[in-house]
Design an enzyme around this catalytic site. Structure first.
Site, mmCIF file in Angstrom:
data_model
loop_
_atom_site.group_PDB
_atom_site.id
_atom_site.type_symbol
_atom_site.label_atom_id
_atom_site.label_comp_id
_atom_site.label_asym_id
_atom_site.label_seq_id
_atom_site.Cartn_x
_atom_site.Cartn_y
_atom_site.Cartn_z
ATOM 1 C CE LYS A 279 -37.367 1.772 5.813
ATOM 2 N NZ LYS A 279 -37.172 1.215 7.143
ATOM 3 C CG ASP A 284 -31.719 3.004 7.578
ATOM 4 O OD1 ASP A 284 -31.856 3.689 8.780
ATOM 5 O OD2 ASP A 284 -32.859 1.641 8.112
ATOM 6 C CE LYS A 291 -30.064 -0.390 9.253
ATOM 7 N NZ LYS A 291 -30.800 -1.275 10.349
ATOM 8 C CG ASP A 302 -34.746 0.903 4.904
ATOM 9 O OD1 ASP A 302 -35.348 -0.950 5.039
ATOM 10 O OD2 ASP A 302 -34.265 1.574 5.259
ATOM 11 C CG ASP A 361 -31.285 1.541 12.183
ATOM 12 O OD1 ASP A 361 -31.858 1.249 11.012
ATOM 13 O OD2 ASP A 361 -30.791 0.053 12.724
ATOM 14 C CD GLU A 363 -34.959 3.440 9.256
ATOM 15 O OE1 GLU A 363 -34.719 3.232 9.828
ATOM 16 O OE2 GLU A 363 -35.454 3.310 7.857
ATOM 17 N NE ARG A 365 -40.458 0.809 14.216
ATOM 18 C CZ ARG A 365 -40.124 -0.144 14.678
ATOM 19 N NH1 ARG A 365 -40.878 -0.270 16.262
ATOM 20 N NH2 ARG A 365 -40.066 -0.749 14.269
HETATM 21 N N1 BES Z 1 -33.980 -1.308 7.926
HETATM 22 C C1 BES Z 1 -34.617 -1.413 8.481
HETATM 23 C C2 BES Z 1 -35.168 -2.996 8.703
HETATM 24 C C3 BES Z 1 -34.009 -4.093 8.043
HETATM 25 C C4 BES Z 1 -33.074 -4.603 8.591
HETATM 26 C C5 BES Z 1 -34.471 -4.347 6.380
HETATM 27 C C6 BES Z 1 -32.230 -5.628 7.952
HETATM 28 C C7 BES Z 1 -33.996 -5.136 5.558
HETATM 29 C C8 BES Z 1 -32.577 -6.133 6.625
HETATM 30 C C9 BES Z 1 -35.220 -0.376 9.590
HETATM 31 O O1 BES Z 1 -35.238 0.426 9.607
HETATM 32 C C10 BES Z 1 -34.326 -0.904 11.124
HETATM 33 O O2 BES Z 1 -33.907 -0.920 11.182
HETATM 34 N N2 BES Z 1 -34.891 -1.654 11.918
HETATM 35 C C11 BES Z 1 -34.377 -1.882 13.380
HETATM 36 C C12 BES Z 1 -35.944 -1.912 14.055
HETATM 37 C C13 BES Z 1 -35.079 -1.772 15.591
HETATM 38 C C14 BES Z 1 -33.763 -0.829 15.838
HETATM 39 C C15 BES Z 1 -36.286 -1.219 16.900
HETATM 40 C C16 BES Z 1 -34.209 -3.492 12.875
HETATM 41 O O3 BES Z 1 -34.817 -4.080 12.634
HETATM 42 O O4 BES Z 1 -32.833 -3.497 13.465
HETATM 43 ZN ZN ZN Z 2 -34.880 1.386 7.666
HETATM 44 MN MN MN Z 3 -33.279 1.570 10.609
#
Ligand code: BES
Ligand code: ZN
Ligand code: MN
Length: 514
Positions: A279, A284, A291, A302, A361, A363, A365
């Site tokens: 990824k 992000d 966020k 990210d 968010d 994204e 996947r």
């Molecule tokens: N890049 C983030 C995950 C992340 C969060 C990595 C904090 C490192 C530190 C990912 O793209 C994301 O935003 N995931 C969301 C998914 C949710 C919207 C289902 C998350 O984990 O909040």
């Molecule tokens: Zn992300």
């Molecule tokens: Mn995200």
């Protein structure tokens, strides 16, 4: 991507291989039969509880007594430090604990040594193992050197006002009296160190410097190590039907890229490559499902999964691994502009499966699913492992001690866990299965891109699982808690860790090099 983005480029200031230059600091390692002249620092290894049997300098007895009264017992990574008179002034001497003396212990000791001396004013340290009774073997010594170089890695490019005292002084580690074969062992370890260094560099650089196009530029130097590189731009990805990946990219002025790196060290003998997919979200913001501001700057890393894939490729190529490996990075920036995708949009992935984008968010996947589909169609791998900073939930589960592992194959899972444990990048396995899978069914499309809050890392893995072809042994590593460290570890300082490179290198070495 909007067309106005095309002129944004960055000069390529960095050559290959990774010698210290502008901001990247790496200690050099050298092997020698005798201690070089001069009053620089001197170090000796001490196994746990073996202080009495260590022969150091003329005044052994005083040193032993002093070390003992300082409660130094030779635990791995512990240090007892003193000074002796020397013609050049005073000489610093360090007793460096190696505990029971396993490879991990020596690596930890190497890390401790360079952490202690990095900004100490010393420019060189000689580690004298020539007089040791139970001398560590060549591989273990190389691990020690690797620990020292990794822990000493710094990226000070943007720090123009460091005082002299804050600057790194240590430049060289000289290992004296190492056993036969240490040059070979170090050549192998230093290839891995170079891989970790590339990953850390990519992860450390801010998102105005590293975006899909410049990520690819930085990886062009991999061709010098014999890696074949292929890059797909937006047009090629559109032609391939990557609607999920492109949906993420459409709110950004940066053009997305799919970077393909291929290393075949088998001369065509291993037909099916081992496939790594990373990824690479270079920033992000969350897109329209933005966020919160606190900590958003962290999202420059990210792309840590993609960074680990690129670093692994250089490590494998530099040590001429006898394996066929392909690394793929899905590179996009997730931004919220007038062209950005909306919650509720339905996109069609390259696999033909449709996805309702509930939260923009989630994204990672969406990027990975198309990268994985493309990878399988093109290379027909037997093994496919993806690495991603995929969910915050994995950090809630595991903190910063283990990466999360998800797999459809028990044997593959065990191999990865074992590789991670011995290489120093540990993994912990999570369950997957139909009960979790149905949580991402959508009323309007084939699936939605998020499940409920509970088990968020698992439903993310289930999403990816829907894009794995029949018969492909697949593992997903959610490394969101491991890419960036808030405090120093044994082989890294605060900041980028390079997690994944040592793990994947070991996995390839143990199972695909005959
Ligand atoms: N890049 C983030 C995950 C992340 C969060 C990595 C904090 C490192 C530190 C990912 O793209 C994301 O935003 N995931 C969301 C998914 C949710 C919207 C289902 C998350 O984990 O909040
Ligand atoms: Zn992300
Ligand atoms: Mn995200």
């Amino acid at each position: 991507m909007r067309p106005s983005a095309r002129s944004l480029t960055e000069g390529n200031r960095f050559g290959f291989p990774y010698f210290p230059d502008l901001g990247r600091i790496m200690i050099k390692v050298r092997f020698s039969a005798s201690v070089p002249d001069g009053g620089h620092a001197l170090a000796y290894l001490v196994a746990k509880g073996a202080l009495g049997s260590v022969s150091i300098l003329a005044n052994d007895q005083t040193v032993h007594a002093a070390a003992k009264s300082s409660r130094f017992e030779g635990e791995a990574g512990s240090i007892f430090e003193y000074h002796v008179a020397h013609a050049d002034g005073a000489q610093r001497v360090l007793l460096l604990g190696i505990g029971p003396g396993g490879e991990e212990d020596l690596e930890k000791a190497g890390g401790a040594l360079s952490a202690r001396l990095l900004t100490s004013g010393e420019t060189r340290v000689s580690l004298d193992v020539s007089k040791m009774d139970a001398k560590p073997n060549a591989g273990a010594i190389a691990r020690l050197a690797s620990g020292a170089v990794l822990r000493g890695w710094r990226y000070d490019t943007y720090r123009t006002k460091l005082s002299e005292k804050q600057k790194v002084s240590l430049q060289e580690l000289v290992i004296v009296g190492a056993p036969e074969g240490v040059d070979m062992a170090w050549a192998r370890q230093s290839a891995i160190v170079d891989g970790v260094a590339l990953t850390r560099e990519l992860v450390t650089e801010p998102a105005n410097v590293i975006y899909p196009e410049t990520f690819v530029e930085r990886c062009q130097r991999l061709t010098e190590a014999g890696i074949q590189i292929e890059v797909l731009g937006e047009a090629e990805m559109r032609a391939a039907g990557m609607g999920a990946l492109l949906g993420v990219a459409q709110g950004s002025i940066r053009e997305p890229k799919l970077l393909v790196m291929r290393w075949d060290g088998t001369n065509g003998a291993q037909e099916k490559p081992v496939m790594f997919v990373g990824k690479g979200v270079t920033f992000d913001t969350g897109g329209i499902s933005l966020k919160p501001p606190g900590g958003m700057e962290d999202m420059k890393w990210d792309m840590g999964g993609a960074g680990a894939v690129a670093g692994t490729m250089i490590a494998l190529a530099r040590r001429k691994a006898k394996a066929h490996v392909v690394g793929i990075c899905g590179l996009v920036e997730n931004m919220p502009d007038g062209g950005a995708q909306r919650p509720g949009d339905v996109v069609t992935s390259m696999s033909g499966q449709t996805i309702e984008v509930i939260n923009t968010d989630a994204e990672g996947r969406l990027v990975l699913c198309d990268a994985m589909t493309w990878a399988q169609k093109r290379f027909k791998p037997e093994y496919m492992i993806d690495l991603a900073t995929l969910t915050g939930a994995i950090i809630i589960s595991l903190g910063h001690e283990y990466g999360g592992l998800f797999s459809n194959d028990d044997d593959l899972a065990h191999k990865l866990m074992a590789a991670g444990k011995s290489a120093g990048d540990p993994l912990w396995r999570f369950p997957i299965g139909p009960a979790y899978d149905k949580l991402i069914d959508s009323p309007i499309a084939d699936m939605k891109n998020v499940g409920p809050r509970e088990g968020g890392s698992i439903t993310a893995a289930q999403f990816l699982n829907r894009f794995v072809d029949e018969g492909v042994k697949w593992a997903h590593l959610d490394i969101a808690g491991m890419v960036w460290a808030a405090k120093p570890g044994t082989v890294w300082d605060k900041g980028a860790t390079g997690f994944g490179v040592r793990l994947l290198d070991r996995f390839v070495a143990d199972h695909f090099e005959g």
